[in-house]
Design an enzyme around this catalytic site. Structure first.
Site, PDB file in Angstrom:
ATOM      1  N   THR A  17       0.805  -1.223   0.000  1.00 27.36           N
ATOM      2  CA  THR A  17       0.000   0.000   0.000  1.00 27.36           C
ATOM      3  C   THR A  17       0.837   1.272   0.000  1.00 27.36           C
ATOM      4  O   THR A  17       0.291   2.369  -0.079  1.00 27.36           O
ATOM      5  CB  THR A  17      -0.938   0.026   1.227  1.00 27.36           C
ATOM      6  N   ILE A  20       8.068   0.971  -1.639  1.00 22.74           N
ATOM      7  CA  ILE A  20       8.550   0.026  -2.650  1.00 22.74           C
ATOM      8  C   ILE A  20       7.458  -0.963  -3.034  1.00 22.74           C
ATOM      9  O   ILE A  20       7.286  -1.286  -4.215  1.00 22.74           O
ATOM     10  CB  ILE A  20       9.799  -0.709  -2.126  1.00 22.74           C
ATOM     11  N   ARG A  40      -2.906  -3.264   5.755  1.00 23.28           N
ATOM     12  CA  ARG A  40      -3.887  -3.018   6.817  1.00 23.28           C
ATOM     13  C   ARG A  40      -4.525  -1.644   6.710  1.00 23.28           C
ATOM     14  O   ARG A  40      -5.442  -1.334   7.468  1.00 23.28           O
ATOM     15  CB  ARG A  40      -3.220  -3.127   8.189  1.00 23.28           C
ATOM     16  N   ASP A  59      -3.223  -8.510   8.618  1.00 25.19           N
ATOM     17  CA  ASP A  59      -2.112  -8.143   9.487  1.00 25.19           C
ATOM     18  C   ASP A  59      -1.055  -9.226   9.325  1.00 25.19           C
ATOM     19  O   ASP A  59      -1.233 -10.353   9.798  1.00 25.19           O
ATOM     20  CB  ASP A  59      -2.586  -8.063  10.939  1.00 25.19           C
ATOM     21  N   ASN A  86       7.220  -8.093   1.145  1.00 24.93           N
ATOM     22  CA  ASN A  86       7.840  -6.773   1.173  1.00 24.93           C
ATOM     23  C   ASN A  86       7.558  -5.977   2.442  1.00 24.93           C
ATOM     24  O   ASN A  86       8.273  -5.017   2.732  1.00 24.93           O
ATOM     25  CB  ASN A  86       7.354  -5.970  -0.049  1.00 24.93           C
ATOM     26  N   TYR A 150      16.941  -3.651  13.486  1.00 27.51           N
ATOM     27  CA  TYR A 150      16.460  -3.728  12.105  1.00 27.51           C
ATOM     28  C   TYR A 150      17.402  -4.571  11.246  1.00 27.51           C
ATOM     29  O   TYR A 150      16.962  -5.454  10.499  1.00 27.51           O
ATOM     30  CB  TYR A 150      16.358  -2.305  11.551  1.00 27.51           C
ATOM     31  N   LYS A 154      16.708  -8.114   9.127  1.00 31.93           N
ATOM     32  CA  LYS A 154      16.883  -8.150   7.683  1.00 31.93           C
ATOM     33  C   LYS A 154      17.940  -9.178   7.266  1.00 31.93           C
ATOM     34  O   LYS A 154      17.801  -9.813   6.219  1.00 31.93           O
ATOM     35  CB  LYS A 154      17.259  -6.756   7.171  1.00 31.93           C
TER      36      LYS A 154
END
Length: 256
Positions: A17, A20, A40, A59, A86, A150, A154
């Site tokens: 939404t 990227i 969401r 979700d 993504n 983070y 990843k």
């Protein structure tokens, strides 16, 4: 001749939404794929409709909803040909010592567990010979202070990608990761500190624009042109992971 076209293919894009994910979904639609955007947001359906995609509300941190969304996509399109995992969040900056445990768990939920659930359930609803693409980050390969939580998620996602590639290879399903560098988006708006820093730090001297610099790789990986490519983590980062740029060396006084 094999090209990058996606005609006749059905795809799901989580986190589609904004940023990227939205750009990828729009590119897939433009390449003649049927696309379901997962998110969401209250405006998710109107946003998906605007680019010619369907919207599935879910979700992605909830295992039951992840399982259900792929079933819903198959009910809508039939067996899927491409899945783009993504969805991601920026949990903010803090040192490991100062990281709030709840923020760490939230990062794991979105940036890592969502990938695990996607890799667990999506293959049951995919055609043999399909493609799964996971959005990771350049910080999976090169670290930056204050975003350890983070980066850990990843990098772990890349590990899952490589294992899934081994496990799904007999079905011809390819699994690869894209490692974008700093990309203009809601997560990284024009006034974000990274935007200015990239002018000096990167060999190409600029940040990325998703629609122009990033989505082509996703289209290639979803297409039959990449049918012999699997288990890879591909950086699209303006040269960040290649080494030190002239701009950075000049900035610290090196004789360049």
């Amino acid at each position: 001749m094999i090209d990058f076209g996606l005609e006749g293919k059905a795809a799901v894009v989580t986190g589609g939404t904004s940023g990227i994910g939205k750009a990828v979904a729009a590119r897939f639609v433009a390449a003649d794929a049927q696309v379901a955007v997962v998110g969401r947001r209250s405006d998710g359906e109107s946003g998906a409709t605007a680019i010619g995609a369907r919207f599935l509300r879910a979700d992605i941190t909830q295992i039951e909803q992840v399982a259900a969304l792929f079933q819903s996509a198959e009910d809508e399109f039939g067996l899927l040909d491409a899945v783009v995992l993504n969805a991601g969040i920026d949990p903010g900056q803090s040192t490991i010592v100062d990281t709030d445990p709840e923020a760490f768990e939230r990062s794991l939920d979105v940036n890592l567990r969502h990938v695990f659930w996607g890799l667990k359930y999506a293959p049951h609803h995919m055609s043999d010979g399909g493609s799964i693409v996971v959005t990771s980050s350049t910080v999976a390969a090169t670290k930056v202070p204050t975003i350890g939580h983070y980066a850990a998620a990843k990098e772990a996602a890349v590990s899952l990608v490589k294992t899934a590639a081994l496990e799904l290879g007999e079905r011809g399903i390819r699994v690869n990761a894209v490692l974008p560098g700093t990309t203009l988006s809601e997560m990284t708006p024009p006034d974000h500190w990274e935007i200015e820093v990239m002018k000096t730090m990167l060999p190409l001297g600029r940040h990325a624009v998703a629609e122009e610099d990033i989505v082509g790789l996703y289209q290639f990986l979803a297409s039959d042109a990449s049918r012999y490519l699997t288990g890879q983590a591909i950086a699209v980062d303006g040269g960040m992971t290649a080494g030190l740029s002239y701009g950075l060396l000049r900035g610290v006084g090196a004789p360049m």
